[in-house]
Design an enzyme around this catalytic site. Structure first.
Site, PDB file in Angstrom:
ATOM      1  N   GLU A   2     -66.652  -7.347 -40.832  1.00 22.88           N
ATOM      2  CA  GLU A   2     -66.689  -6.196 -41.736  1.00 22.88           C
ATOM      3  C   GLU A   2     -68.018  -6.250 -42.469  1.00 22.88           C
ATOM      4  O   GLU A   2     -68.255  -7.153 -43.273  1.00 22.88           O
ATOM      5  CB  GLU A   2     -65.521  -6.247 -42.719  1.00 22.88           C
ATOM      6  CG  GLU A   2     -65.497  -5.050 -43.660  1.00 22.88           C
ATOM      7  CD  GLU A   2     -64.482  -5.182 -44.783  1.00 22.88           C
ATOM      8  OE1 GLU A   2     -64.024  -4.145 -45.284  1.00 22.88           O
ATOM      9  OE2 GLU A   2     -64.164  -6.329 -45.171  1.00 22.88           O
ATOM     10  N   ASP A  61     -63.467 -10.558 -43.013  1.00 23.20           N
ATOM     11  CA  ASP A  61     -63.496  -9.698 -44.187  1.00 23.20           C
ATOM     12  C   ASP A  61     -64.818  -9.852 -44.936  1.00 23.20           C
ATOM     13  O   ASP A  61     -65.275 -10.969 -45.188  1.00 23.20           O
ATOM     14  CB  ASP A  61     -62.321 -10.084 -45.095  1.00 23.20           C
ATOM     15  CG  ASP A  61     -62.141  -9.149 -46.269  1.00 23.20           C
ATOM     16  OD1 ASP A  61     -61.831  -7.970 -46.029  1.00 23.20           O
ATOM     17  OD2 ASP A  61     -62.302  -9.601 -47.413  1.00 23.20           O
ATOM     18  N   HIS A  98     -56.481  -0.308 -43.096  1.00 26.90           N
ATOM     19  CA  HIS A  98     -55.704  -0.531 -44.322  1.00 26.90           C
ATOM     20  C   HIS A  98     -56.455  -0.114 -45.580  1.00 26.90           C
ATOM     21  O   HIS A  98     -55.860  -0.028 -46.656  1.00 26.90           O
ATOM     22  CB  HIS A  98     -55.311  -2.009 -44.418  1.00 26.90           C
ATOM     23  CG  HIS A  98     -56.492  -2.927 -44.574  1.00 26.90           C
ATOM     24  ND1 HIS A  98     -57.376  -3.179 -43.550  1.00 26.90           N
ATOM     25  CD2 HIS A  98     -56.948  -3.628 -45.635  1.00 26.90           C
ATOM     26  CE1 HIS A  98     -58.316  -4.002 -43.969  1.00 26.90           C
ATOM     27  NE2 HIS A  98     -58.090  -4.284 -45.229  1.00 26.90           N
ATOM     28  N   ASP A  99     -57.766   0.133 -45.464  1.00 26.19           N
ATOM     29  CA  ASP A  99     -58.581   0.535 -46.613  1.00 26.19           C
ATOM     30  C   ASP A  99     -58.968   2.008 -46.580  1.00 26.19           C
ATOM     31  O   ASP A  99     -59.724   2.467 -47.442  1.00 26.19           O
ATOM     32  CB  ASP A  99     -59.873  -0.298 -46.656  1.00 26.19           C
ATOM     33  CG  ASP A  99     -59.646  -1.705 -47.186  1.00 26.19           C
ATOM     34  OD1 ASP A  99     -58.675  -1.906 -47.937  1.00 26.19           O
ATOM     35  OD2 ASP A  99     -60.437  -2.604 -46.841  1.00 26.19           O
ATOM     36  N   ASP A 107     -57.138 -12.234 -39.570  1.00 26.97           N
ATOM     37  CA  ASP A 107     -58.070 -11.833 -40.620  1.00 26.97           C
ATOM     38  C   ASP A 107     -58.625 -13.093 -41.269  1.00 26.97           C
ATOM     39  O   ASP A 107     -57.867 -13.989 -41.658  1.00 26.97           O
ATOM     40  CB  ASP A 107     -57.343 -10.979 -41.666  1.00 26.97           C
ATOM     41  CG  ASP A 107     -58.164  -9.766 -42.088  1.00 26.97           C
ATOM     42  OD1 ASP A 107     -59.355  -9.951 -42.369  1.00 26.97           O
ATOM     43  OD2 ASP A 107     -57.611  -8.652 -42.113  1.00 26.97           O
TER      44      ASP A 107
END
Length: 556
Positions: free
Chosen positions: A256, A200, A328-329, A98
């Site tokens: 993302e 991210d 995870h979100d 990440d």
């Protein structure tokens, strides 16, 4: 269409804090991951996307980084990381890190220097602005986690921008020194042997020079989106990143990019864009409800058909899709898109897996999804750890905007903490996740939903995912075939074909708990059934589908 290993891969996302605890302190860690690599090898995945393991104060569960080249002590050491990388590679599993470079932690050395005095050499590493004449924030922007996007720093009498938590100050990508620092850091990790980056909120790294007030409803903060998302120099920065770092290694990159359009996705991840390999778009998981993102409504099939088909068709041959239900979100897929009741949990989980994994793009499995893990039965505000959920409760309920009874079903349906409960390994205490006290509560259904039980059951959700992954490696049409939606107006069935030269598959998924009828096209009447979540002997003519039934027919 260009062929590439990452197009043919299946990715498994690990959220380390909740995956497996190797030392009994209640927090998942790198040694825990090492101990479960054989499990992932059995599942058949090709790539691990590892959520942040860098040094962090943990204001936003690791997405606030204080040192990009150190490992968070709770997760282990750099030696542990090197061993994990080596052991994963021995098993043919690649590691994608990440990359969080829109912002750092306010405890990062750069920011601590930046806030000392205005003349500090690191001052321009971040975005500082003078107050308005009345001393208020430079504009009305609201932060993603609630409150103003500006934090006042008494030491220098100025505000710094934070589009997320106030402990996550935004980096100033206009400063070439910042970009060089980031590229050097990325090169360091690539030289260590990692296999790529998930980036991210990468679409937010470029902001407009002008920072006017954003559009706002009465009593709320303004929208920073038009000035900070897909900003004026974002593609320039990514092309520079590609030229200086990414193009020098055999990597997989995914950005993302919330709010991305089809045309923007082609720029970020076009076949010859020289930026990224693919992007995450969130349209299919971002349908608004009663209170913005907070809703307790099931996502309608008509919406999914239209949205997923659009991305399948518009990117074909031009850019690459990333396929996912949850991360995870996001809340658990089977609870949100399927049916997490005892009666239909397994069946609907398999249906959702079939629907997604047969599409064109790289599939992502979020830890526990392969077990059919469900949302958590939250009872009170004290059950939450996620700052977004806590702020939402305060903003909607404690402020008096809506009643607890109205908001609670929406909050527990969409909270990010649903995805962050520990992976359920077996039916022992704490689901085998830890011998200590888990940092977040284990879902009480672990006694019936766990990896140990599913590994023993050939008809489990786990083994269904395993078969889907193996089919992808065997049939090129699943990877590279052209998508065509079938039965467009049907309110119960999501059906489509994929075609590559003389190979074709027909995918049928009943999205509902009702029985319904479907007519099998004559060309598939004698087709081979590659996978099905029900036992059925006949696939020809008109057949009646059972609740949440799914199957894939193949012909050549």
């Amino acid at each position: 269409m260009n062929q590439a290993w990452w197009k043919e891969a299946v990715v498994y996302q690990i959220y380390p804090r909740s995956f497996m605890d190797g030392n009994g302190d209640g927090i998942g860690d790198i040694r825990g991951i090492i101990g479960r690599l054989d499990y992932l090898k059995t599942l058949g995945i090709d790539v691990i996307w590892l959520s942040p393991v860098y040094q962090s104060p943990n204001d936003d569960n690791g997405y606030d980084i204080s040192d990009y080249q150190a490992i968070m002590k709770e997760f282990g050491t750099m030696e542990d990381f090197d061993e994990m990388l080596e052991e994963a590679h021995k098993r043919g599993i690649r590691i994608v890190m990440d990359l969080v470079v829109n912002h750092t932690s306010d405890e990062h050395r750069w920011f601590m220097e930046s806030r000392k005095i205005k003349e500090n050499s690191y001052r321009d590493y971040y975005i500082w602005r003078e107050p308005r004449e009345d001393g208020s924030a430079p504009n009305n922007w609201g932060a993603c986690f609630g409150g103003s996007a500006w934090a006042y720093d008494e030491n220098t009498g100025m505000y710094y921008l934070h589009l997320f938590s106030k402990k996550q100050p935004d980096l100033n990508w206009e400063n070439p020194k910042v970009r060089d620092e980031i590229y050097d850091m990325m090169t360091w990790w690539c030289d260590k042997g990692i296999d790529g980056f998930r980036m991210d909120v990468i679409s937010m790294i470029s902001k407009t020079a002008e920072m006017p007030d954003g559009q706002a409803q009465e009593g709320s903060y303004g929208d920073f989106g038009p000035f900070c998302v897909h900003g004026p120099r974002v593609h320039e920065y990514l092309q520079e990143m590609n030229q200086k770092v990414l193009s020098k290694y055999d990597l997989m990159t995914v950005g993302e990019t919330s709010g991305v359009t089809i045309d923007q996705a082609k720029r970020y991840a076009g076949e010859d864009s020289h930026e990224l390999d693919m992007v995450f778009q969130f349209e299919h998981v971002e349908s608004d409800g009663k209170f913005g993102k907070w809703t307790d409504e099931k996502v309608p099939l008509s919406f999914l058909k239209e949205n997923l088909s659009k991305w399948q068709n518009e990117l074909y041959g031009k850019a690459w899709n990333s396929l996912f239900w949850d991360n995870h979100d996001q809340p658990r897929a089977v609870s949100r898109f399927g049916d997490d009741s005892v009666k239909y949990r397994e069946t609907s989980a398999k249906m959702l897996a079939t629907l997604l994994h047969m599409m064109q793009g790289t599939p992502y499995i979020y830890q526990g999804e392969e077990l059919g893990m469900t949302n958590f039965p939250f009872q009170s505000k004290e059950d939450f750890h996620d700052i977004e959920s806590i702020h939402a409760y305060e903003d909607w309920v404690e402020s008096g905007k809506v009643s607890l009874e109205e908001f609670w079903p929406c909050l527990i349906n969409k909270s990010r903490d649903n995805a962050r409960t520990p992976v359920q390994w077996d039916d022992s205490e704490n689901a085998g996740f830890t011998t200590g006290i888990p940092w977040i509560r284990v879902n009480p259904n672990y006694e019936t939903i766990n990896a140990e039980a599913e590994l023993k059951d050939e008809n489990s959700v786990f083994h269904y995912y395993r078969k889907l992954i193996s089919l992808r490696k065997k049939y090129p049409v699943i990877v590279y075939g052209k998508y065509d939606l079938q039965l467009e107006e049907d309110e119960n069935i999501f059906a489509y074909t994929r075609t590559l030269d003389d190979e074709q598959i027909f995918v049928v998924c009943n999205y509902t708990e009702s029985s319904c009828k479907v007519l099998i096209p004559s060309e598939f009447a004698n087709g081979q059934c590659l996978i099905s979540n029900y036992d059925r002997s006949r696939y020809e003519g008109e057949i009646e589908l059972s609740p949440y039934e799914a199957f894939v027919l193949y012909r050549k």
